[in-house]
Design a protein around this motif. Sequence first.
Motif, PDB file in Angstrom:
ATOM      1  N   SER A 298       0.815  -1.215   0.000  1.00  0.00           N
ATOM      2  CA  SER A 298       0.000   0.000   0.000  1.00  0.00           C
ATOM      3  C   SER A 298       0.852   1.270   0.000  1.00  0.00           C
ATOM      4  CB  SER A 298      -0.913   0.007   1.231  1.00  0.00           C
ATOM      5  OG  SER A 298      -0.134  -0.001   2.413  1.00  0.00           O
ATOM      6  N   HIS A 299       2.160   1.152   0.192  1.00  0.00           N
ATOM      7  CA  HIS A 299       3.055   2.305   0.240  1.00  0.00           C
ATOM      8  C   HIS A 299       4.165   2.174  -0.796  1.00  0.00           C
ATOM      9  CE1 HIS A 299       1.082   2.819   4.111  1.00  0.00           C
ATOM     10  NE2 HIS A 299       1.654   4.012   4.244  1.00  0.00           N
ATOM     11  N   GLN A 300       4.745   3.292  -1.162  1.00  0.00           N
ATOM     12  CA  GLN A 300       5.892   3.286  -2.057  1.00  0.00           C
ATOM     13  C   GLN A 300       6.803   4.471  -1.761  1.00  0.00           C
ATOM     14  OE1 GLN A 300       3.815   3.772  -5.910  1.00  0.00           O
ATOM     15  NE2 GLN A 300       4.915   5.725  -6.142  1.00  0.00           N
ATOM     16  N   ARG A 301       8.005   4.367  -2.263  1.00  0.00           N
ATOM     17  CA  ARG A 301       9.003   5.409  -2.038  1.00  0.00           C
ATOM     18  C   ARG A 301       8.732   6.615  -2.933  1.00  0.00           C
ATOM     19  NH1 ARG A 301      15.452   4.156  -2.731  1.00  0.00           N
ATOM     20  NH2 ARG A 301      16.236   6.291  -2.501  1.00  0.00           N
ATOM     21  N   VAL A 302       8.940   7.801  -2.378  1.00  0.00           N
ATOM     22  CA  VAL A 302       8.724   9.040  -3.122  1.00  0.00           C
ATOM     23  C   VAL A 302      10.074   9.717  -3.320  1.00  0.00           C
ATOM     24  CG1 VAL A 302       7.593  11.289  -3.149  1.00  0.00           C
ATOM     25  CG2 VAL A 302       6.417   9.313  -2.145  1.00  0.00           C
ATOM     26  N   GLY A 303      10.475   9.893  -4.571  1.00  0.00           N
ATOM     27  CA  GLY A 303      11.745  10.538  -4.854  1.00  0.00           C
ATOM     28  C   GLY A 303      12.926   9.641  -4.519  1.00  0.00           C
ATOM     29  N   GLU A 304      14.121  10.246  -4.469  1.00  0.00           N
ATOM     30  CA  GLU A 304      15.334   9.503  -4.148  1.00  0.00           C
ATOM     31  C   GLU A 304      15.694   9.739  -2.680  1.00  0.00           C
ATOM     32  OE1 GLU A 304      16.997   7.349  -6.002  1.00  0.00           O
ATOM     33  OE2 GLU A 304      15.416   7.561  -7.510  1.00  0.00           O
ATOM     34  N   PHE A 305      16.853  10.308  -2.437  1.00  0.00           N
ATOM     35  CA  PHE A 305      17.287  10.614  -1.074  1.00  0.00           C
ATOM     36  C   PHE A 305      17.173  12.118  -0.812  1.00  0.00           C
ATOM     37  CE2 PHE A 305      19.663   6.725  -2.074  1.00  0.00           C
ATOM     38  CZ  PHE A 305      19.273   5.927  -1.007  1.00  0.00           C
ATOM     39  N   TYR A 306      16.883  12.453   0.433  1.00  0.00           N
ATOM     40  CA  TYR A 306      16.833  13.845   0.861  1.00  0.00           C
ATOM     41  C   TYR A 306      17.911  14.020   1.933  1.00  0.00           C
ATOM     42  CZ  TYR A 306      12.283  13.706  -1.433  1.00  0.00           C
ATOM     43  OH  TYR A 306      11.266  13.551  -2.343  1.00  0.00           O
ATOM     44  N   GLU A 307      18.950  14.789   1.603  1.00  0.00           N
ATOM     45  CA  GLU A 307      20.073  14.948   2.521  1.00  0.00           C
ATOM     46  C   GLU A 307      19.714  15.940   3.616  1.00  0.00           C
ATOM     47  OE1 GLU A 307      24.930  15.059   2.315  1.00  0.00           O
ATOM     48  OE2 GLU A 307      23.765  15.755   0.600  1.00  0.00           O
ATOM     49  N   LEU A 308      19.738  15.452   4.842  1.00  0.00           N
ATOM     50  CA  LEU A 308      19.434  16.298   5.989  1.00  0.00           C
ATOM     51  C   LEU A 308      20.637  17.168   6.347  1.00  0.00           C
ATOM     52  CD1 LEU A 308      17.534  17.061   8.345  1.00  0.00           C
ATOM     53  CD2 LEU A 308      18.487  15.130   9.606  1.00  0.00           C
ATOM     54  N   ARG A 309      21.786  16.546   6.458  1.00  0.00           N
ATOM     55  CA  ARG A 309      23.071  17.204   6.684  1.00  0.00           C
ATOM     56  C   ARG A 309      24.154  16.242   6.192  1.00  0.00           C
ATOM     57  NH1 ARG A 309      20.827  16.596  11.731  1.00  0.00           N
ATOM     58  NH2 ARG A 309      21.581  14.837  12.973  1.00  0.00           N
ATOM     59  N   PRO A 310      25.385  16.662   6.119  1.00  0.00           N
ATOM     60  CA  PRO A 310      26.426  15.786   5.578  1.00  0.00           C
ATOM     61  C   PRO A 310      26.465  14.423   6.272  1.00  0.00           C
ATOM     62  CG  PRO A 310      27.293  17.992   5.830  1.00  0.00           C
ATOM     63  CD  PRO A 310      25.925  18.008   6.421  1.00  0.00           C
ATOM     64  N   GLY A 311      26.281  13.377   5.484  1.00  0.00           N
ATOM     65  CA  GLY A 311      26.323  12.016   6.018  1.00  0.00           C
ATOM     66  C   GLY A 311      24.997  11.479   6.491  1.00  0.00           C
ATOM     67  N   VAL A 312      23.934  12.282   6.443  1.00  0.00           N
ATOM     68  CA  VAL A 312      22.610  11.846   6.896  1.00  0.00           C
ATOM     69  C   VAL A 312      21.609  12.065   5.765  1.00  0.00           C
ATOM     70  CG1 VAL A 312      20.754  12.145   8.573  1.00  0.00           C
ATOM     71  CG2 VAL A 312      23.136  12.425   9.286  1.00  0.00           C
TER      72      VAL A 312
END
Length: 325
Positions: A298-312
């Motif tokens: 029922s769920h799926q991934r939206v977009g790629e990665f979202y960088e919060l801060r360097p390394g996260v």
Amino acid sequence: TGGGAKPRRAKDSRKRIGDPAPTTTTTTTLERLGGAAQLATLLLTAVVLFVFINVLFYSSFFTYAKGISGALETFKIWAKTGSTDHAKPVYEYVKWLMQEESPILLLAACGAALALLRRGANRFAVFAGAWAFGMLAAYSLIKYKTPWLMLNFSVPLAIIGGYAIGVLYDWGKRFGEGGAAALAVAAVTLAICTFQTVSLNFTHYDDDRYPYVYAHTRREFIDLVAEVKRLAASAGTGKDTPISVVSTEYWPLPWYVREYKHVGFPGRFTTFADPIIIAHESQLPQIEAELWTPLGSSHQRVGEFYELRPGVRLVLIARRDLARR
């Protein structure tokens, strides 16, 4: 001796009866402070005043008693983290200053040298030089180093740097230059510092090549916040949309989703119960394994990665009907 000159008599170094006893520096200091009893009173008063001011502020003007014990607990935490967290070499602050505050650091070094070497130098200048480089040395010896601690010695560095420009101006006036050299140095320093300030605050505010950008939020993180807003609008529930943040790394996300009424921070992945889920990239294998099962379809991934801060890097998961809109 020829010429009838009388020979000089050797100075008698023997103490004569009745001569006053020589005074030592310690005795002179005690007399100037009013004697040992007066000095003890002054020291006791200083200690009492120090304790009173700390109790006054840490207790929020005697309304929060736990603040006093909390202030002491700080030292326990510091003993555990001060030698391990954010550990940097002894020269790190000087390196950061040369990269971001080189005009101020160089002028401060000149100002401190002038304050120490010039005859009749301004006492406050001597104090400012000792204050600036004493603090720099003290913080450099501690392994724990972060950019925000540099404020403790950046201000006195600027003060003693200003003293160097003042001395240069006086020299120019004395030798008929009218202080043009000092004004030129001040103008160049101001121009460089202004350029660095504008560049850091408006262009490179999330570029970790700059030392003042320390664990700073990346601008790509705003895309995640915008996507959450879009998904909530698509769901038709707006600020009432349930959101589950399963990542243990999420600050400052709570600030950006503060208007949403149903946001949970469990810190671990369990099931796809909420329409919007925010996870850490390290949790992706578990999430993808769940997505391939009928329970997680029922769920799926939206977009790629979202960088919060360097390394996260964070991952956004949404209910399939919302993600396809």
